[in-house]
Design an enzyme around this catalytic site. Structure first.
Site, PDB file in Angstrom:
ATOM      1  CG  HIS A 153      71.092  38.885   2.904  1.00  0.00           C
ATOM      2  ND1 HIS A 153      70.603  39.982   2.260  1.00  0.00           N
ATOM      3  CD2 HIS A 153      71.358  37.971   1.929  1.00  0.00           C
ATOM      4  CE1 HIS A 153      70.585  39.763   0.950  1.00  0.00           C
ATOM      5  NE2 HIS A 153      71.029  38.536   0.738  1.00  0.00           N
ATOM      6  CB  ILE A 154      71.714  33.610   7.028  1.00  0.00           C
ATOM      7  CG1 ILE A 154      70.393  33.517   7.809  1.00  0.00           C
ATOM      8  CG2 ILE A 154      72.687  34.559   7.699  1.00  0.00           C
ATOM      9  CD1 ILE A 154      70.524  32.868   9.164  1.00  0.00           C
ATOM     10  CB  ALA A 155      67.718  32.762   2.681  1.00  0.00           C
ATOM     11  CG  ASP A 192      59.192  34.964 -13.882  1.00  0.00           C
ATOM     12  OD1 ASP A 192      59.921  34.705 -12.916  1.00  0.00           O
ATOM     13  OD2 ASP A 192      59.609  35.479 -14.937  1.00  0.00           O
ATOM     14  CG  ASP A 225      67.515  35.831   4.780  1.00  0.00           C
ATOM     15  OD1 ASP A 225      68.041  35.659   5.902  1.00  0.00           O
ATOM     16  OD2 ASP A 225      68.151  35.741   3.716  1.00  0.00           O
ATOM     17  CD  GLU A 269      67.268  60.245  14.216  1.00  0.00           C
ATOM     18  OE1 GLU A 269      66.341  60.078  13.404  1.00  0.00           O
ATOM     19  OE2 GLU A 269      67.596  61.350  14.653  1.00  0.00           O
ATOM     20  NE  ARG A 301      69.911  41.000  -3.763  1.00  0.00           N
ATOM     21  CZ  ARG A 301      70.313  39.745  -3.583  1.00  0.00           C
ATOM     22  NH1 ARG A 301      69.675  38.966  -2.707  1.00  0.00           N
ATOM     23  NH2 ARG A 301      71.333  39.259  -4.259  1.00  0.00           N
TER      24      ARG A 301
END
Length: 342
Positions: A316-318, A198, A280, A297, A256
């Protein structure tokens, strides 16, 4: 004694009514515009606290801009960007609350320069994200999706679907905030070494040892991303980043999509450097996350991912569980009320 009790009750009633009269103007002056649907408890609790709630889930951004000066607060998910032009029209705005973890859809620096408070709820869906991440790893390791599809099409391939065990592996976590910490906690029963990297110092804990990026790249078998999308993380996972890993590895991205260069990911999968991917989020997503398949395309790299057997893609459902839906709303309600109940 009766006279004294009556007197005390009268005094208490007087101070209570006086307090309510002092607080009521504070809340009744706060009008909040909700431009995305959320769990009903959010508006219910704000209404009970004395805030005035309006909702508008269909108007265009221009139409919202035309009336935003009438509001002190706005509650959003991801319908459109809150940019400088929008903020210039929001002359009375005191806070922006996003019912989610990230604030990348908001010009945060400009908002803060206008003394607008920013509210997010990463603690609201951190457990959901952690469970989803773990589920992706176990599914990839054990070929669950592939084996399921083969069985349903009449194929019984045991050897082809021989799996891997997580036990004894090293899991590297990049980004050790709410999501990263929650995921590390889920790994406690798996007999794995957990490393975290981090940009902040001293974030490691009993669940993960903080190391340099170089050490993480030397030891990691499974890489999990839990970072926001910022100028520093945009396209962070590219060909050079991937090549720096000493071993071939699996990668999971529940953060992201634009943090990974998809074309470089695909090349690494073709070469065997990346053994499998759980995604995800995707580089090609729009803010609404629902226009991916409307492109005329489809990107070549995305077509590869759709066909690859060692890839799991979810929309994108985590952090999108029934429990987190309610918890996110509760966190936002609590944080809004806290601002005005200091």
């Amino acid at each position: 004694m009766k006279t004294i009790n009556f007197f005390n009750k009268t005094i208490h009633r007087f101070f209570f009514v006086n307090l309510v009269n002092q607080l009521e103007p504070l809340f009744m002056d706060i009008k909040i515009l909700h431009i995305d649907s959320n769990h009903p408890l959010l508006m219910e609790q704000l209404q009970q606290a004395g805030f005035t709630n309006h909702q508008d889930f269909t108007s265009s951004k221009a139409e919202i801009e035309a009336k935003i000066q009438n509001y002190q607060g706005i509650v959003i998910r991801s319908r459109f960007n809150i940019d400088k032009a929008f903020l210039d029209k929001a002359t009375n705005l005191q806070f922006i609350a996003r019912v989610g973890a990230g604030l990348e859809s908001i010009d945060c620096e400009y908002a803060l320069s206008k003394n607008i408070q920013l509210i997010a709820a990463p603690e609201g869906n951190r457990n959901a994200v952690a469970e989803h991440t773990l589920g992706m790893i176990l599914s990839l390791f054990n070929n669950l999706n592939q084996a399921n599809n083969e069985i349903k099409s009449g194929k019984w391939n045991r050897e082809k679907n021989r799996g891997h065990e997580l036990d004894g592996k090293t899991v590297g976590i990049i980004g050790y905030g709410n999501m990263g910490k929650s995921f590390a906690k889920k790994l406690r029963g798996f007999e794995v070494e957990v490393l975290c990297y981090d940009i902040l110092e001293n974030v490691g804990d009993e669940n993960a040892r903080q190391v340099s990026l170089q050490e993480l790249q030397q030891k990691t078998d499974v890489l999990s991303l839990h970072i926001p999308w910022t100028p520093e993380t945009d396209k962070m996972i590219d060909a050079n980043f991937i090549k720096a890993f000493a071993k071939s590895f699996w990668i999971i991205n529940t953060s992201r999509g634009k943090n990974i260069v998809t074309a470089h990911l695909v090349e690494a999968m073709k070469s065997g450097k990346i053994l499998g991917a759980g995604l995800d989020v995707l580089e090609y997503e729009k803010l609404s996350f629902e226009t991916l398949f409307t492109h005329k395309e489809t990107p070549v790299a995305f077509r590869y991912l759709l066909k690859a057997k060692n890839v799991i893609i979810t929309p994108h459902i985590a952090g999108w569980t029934f429990e987190s839906h309610k918890r996110l709303a509760q966190v936002i309600a609590d944080k809004i009320k806290k601002i005005y109940l200091k």
